[in-house]
Design a protein around this motif. Sequence first.
Motif, short mmCIF file in Angstrom:
data_model
loop_
_atom_site.label_atom_id
_atom_site.label_comp_id
_atom_site.label_asym_id
_atom_site.label_seq_id
_atom_site.Cartn_x
_atom_site.Cartn_y
_atom_site.Cartn_z
N VAL A 176 17.42 -15.60 0.51
CA VAL A 176 16.80 -16.13 -0.71
C VAL A 176 16.99 -17.64 -0.78
O VAL A 176 16.06 -18.38 -1.16
CB VAL A 176 17.38 -15.43 -1.96
CG1 VAL A 176 16.94 -16.13 -3.24
CG2 VAL A 176 16.95 -13.98 -2.00
N TRP A 177 18.17 -18.12 -0.41
CA TRP A 177 18.39 -19.57 -0.33
C TRP A 177 17.37 -20.21 0.61
O TRP A 177 16.77 -21.24 0.28
CB TRP A 177 19.81 -19.84 0.17
CG TRP A 177 19.98 -21.18 0.84
CD1 TRP A 177 20.04 -22.40 0.23
CD2 TRP A 177 20.08 -21.43 2.26
NE1 TRP A 177 20.18 -23.40 1.18
CE2 TRP A 177 20.20 -22.83 2.42
CE3 TRP A 177 20.08 -20.62 3.38
CZ2 TRP A 177 20.33 -23.41 3.68
CZ3 TRP A 177 20.22 -21.19 4.63
CH2 TRP A 177 20.34 -22.58 4.77
N GLN A 189 13.58 -19.70 -0.87
CA GLN A 189 13.28 -20.24 -2.20
C GLN A 189 13.92 -21.59 -2.47
O GLN A 189 13.75 -22.16 -3.55
CB GLN A 189 13.71 -19.24 -3.28
CG GLN A 189 12.99 -17.90 -3.18
CD GLN A 189 13.34 -16.96 -4.31
OE1 GLN A 189 13.78 -17.37 -5.39
NE2 GLN A 189 13.16 -15.67 -4.08
N ASN A 190 14.69 -22.10 -1.50
CA ASN A 190 15.30 -23.43 -1.63
C ASN A 190 16.17 -23.52 -2.89
O ASN A 190 16.09 -24.48 -3.65
CB ASN A 190 14.21 -24.51 -1.65
CG ASN A 190 14.76 -25.87 -1.23
OD1 ASN A 190 15.66 -25.96 -0.40
ND2 ASN A 190 14.20 -26.93 -1.79
N LEU A 191 17.00 -22.49 -3.08
CA LEU A 191 17.84 -22.43 -4.28
C LEU A 191 18.94 -23.48 -4.25
O LEU A 191 19.45 -23.83 -3.19
CB LEU A 191 18.49 -21.04 -4.39
CG LEU A 191 17.60 -19.83 -4.59
CD1 LEU A 191 18.46 -18.59 -4.80
CD2 LEU A 191 16.66 -20.01 -5.78
N THR A 192 19.34 -23.93 -5.44
CA THR A 192 20.54 -24.74 -5.55
C THR A 192 21.76 -23.86 -5.34
O THR A 192 21.67 -22.63 -5.37
CB THR A 192 20.65 -25.39 -6.94
OG1 THR A 192 20.85 -24.35 -7.92
CG2 THR A 192 19.39 -26.18 -7.28
N ALA A 218 22.16 -21.72 -8.45
CA ALA A 218 21.22 -20.60 -8.52
C ALA A 218 21.56 -19.53 -7.48
O ALA A 218 21.37 -18.34 -7.71
CB ALA A 218 19.80 -21.11 -8.32
N LEU A 219 22.07 -19.96 -6.33
CA LEU A 219 22.43 -19.03 -5.27
C LEU A 219 23.52 -18.08 -5.74
O LEU A 219 23.44 -16.85 -5.54
CB LEU A 219 22.88 -19.82 -4.05
CG LEU A 219 23.36 -19.03 -2.84
CD1 LEU A 219 22.26 -18.12 -2.32
CD2 LEU A 219 23.82 -19.98 -1.73
N TYR A 244 22.30 -15.69 -8.45
CA TYR A 244 21.57 -14.60 -7.81
C TYR A 244 22.54 -13.59 -7.21
O TYR A 244 22.37 -12.37 -7.37
CB TYR A 244 20.64 -15.15 -6.72
CG TYR A 244 19.97 -14.07 -5.91
CD1 TYR A 244 18.81 -13.46 -6.36
CD2 TYR A 244 20.52 -13.65 -4.70
CE1 TYR A 244 18.21 -12.44 -5.62
CE2 TYR A 244 19.93 -12.63 -3.96
CZ TYR A 244 18.77 -12.04 -4.43
OH TYR A 244 18.18 -11.04 -3.71
N PRO A 250 19.73 -28.02 -3.66
CA PRO A 250 19.72 -27.02 -2.59
C PRO A 250 20.66 -27.42 -1.46
O PRO A 250 20.58 -28.54 -0.94
CB PRO A 250 18.26 -27.02 -2.12
CG PRO A 250 17.49 -27.52 -3.29
CD PRO A 250 18.37 -28.54 -3.93
#
Length: 228
Positions: free
Chosen positions: A140-141, A144-147, A150-151, A154, A194
């Motif tokens: 997902v990281w 979706q280029n999560l911070t 956010a990672l 999740y 990210p």
Amino acid sequence: MDKTTVHAAERVGPAFSTDGMLLARRKTRQAIHDIASRVTPGMVEEEAVTMAKQVLIDSGMTLSWHPTRVRFGRNTIKPMKRKSEPGVMLQENDIFFIDIAPRVNAWEGDGGASFIVGEHPDYSRCAADAERLFHDAREVWSSQNLTGQALYAYAESTARKMGWELNLDLPGHRISDFPHAAIHAGALADLDVPPSAMRWILEIHLCDPQRRFGAFHEDMLLDDEHYN
């Protein structure tokens, strides 16, 4: 974040090397499995820790920036910064995990994994889910280029859906040429941009909601090509 600009949390030291970091990772993952192969029922946790340290030394690695840990049974639920209950013996049907942070020359390794001896469905599911959640969060990281924030949000939500609690006292951290703490000591879970590959360790510690046992998996945050 403009990736042409290096975020302060992702700076590296003068000895940083992509090849060196990947070498440290390979040797760390191999050492985890070498240690696990020597863990047997009837062994006391302290004996396993002594053995693990010797495996690292015999592999040409330096004991590095956090204690070498092998945790059995009920100690698998404890936060890493708390000492294990002494004298815990591995049973015939049991769970254990390994958490090591060796150094190869100038480069830091860090890794962890969980293992089962005998048969126990709940232990097996927890160990498998810890590794599965690690890769799920990592994918997902990547997609979706999560911070970092956010990672871990999740990962916590997904762990709950799996029926486990995520231990947020293990929020991920930097990795680099030694010592990474001189560059950045903050957590991945606090990172508001990210995270880049090969700069961070993603930590997943799942806990049984009844606090009977847990499972752990950690590895470097990397793209798919680096995993079998």
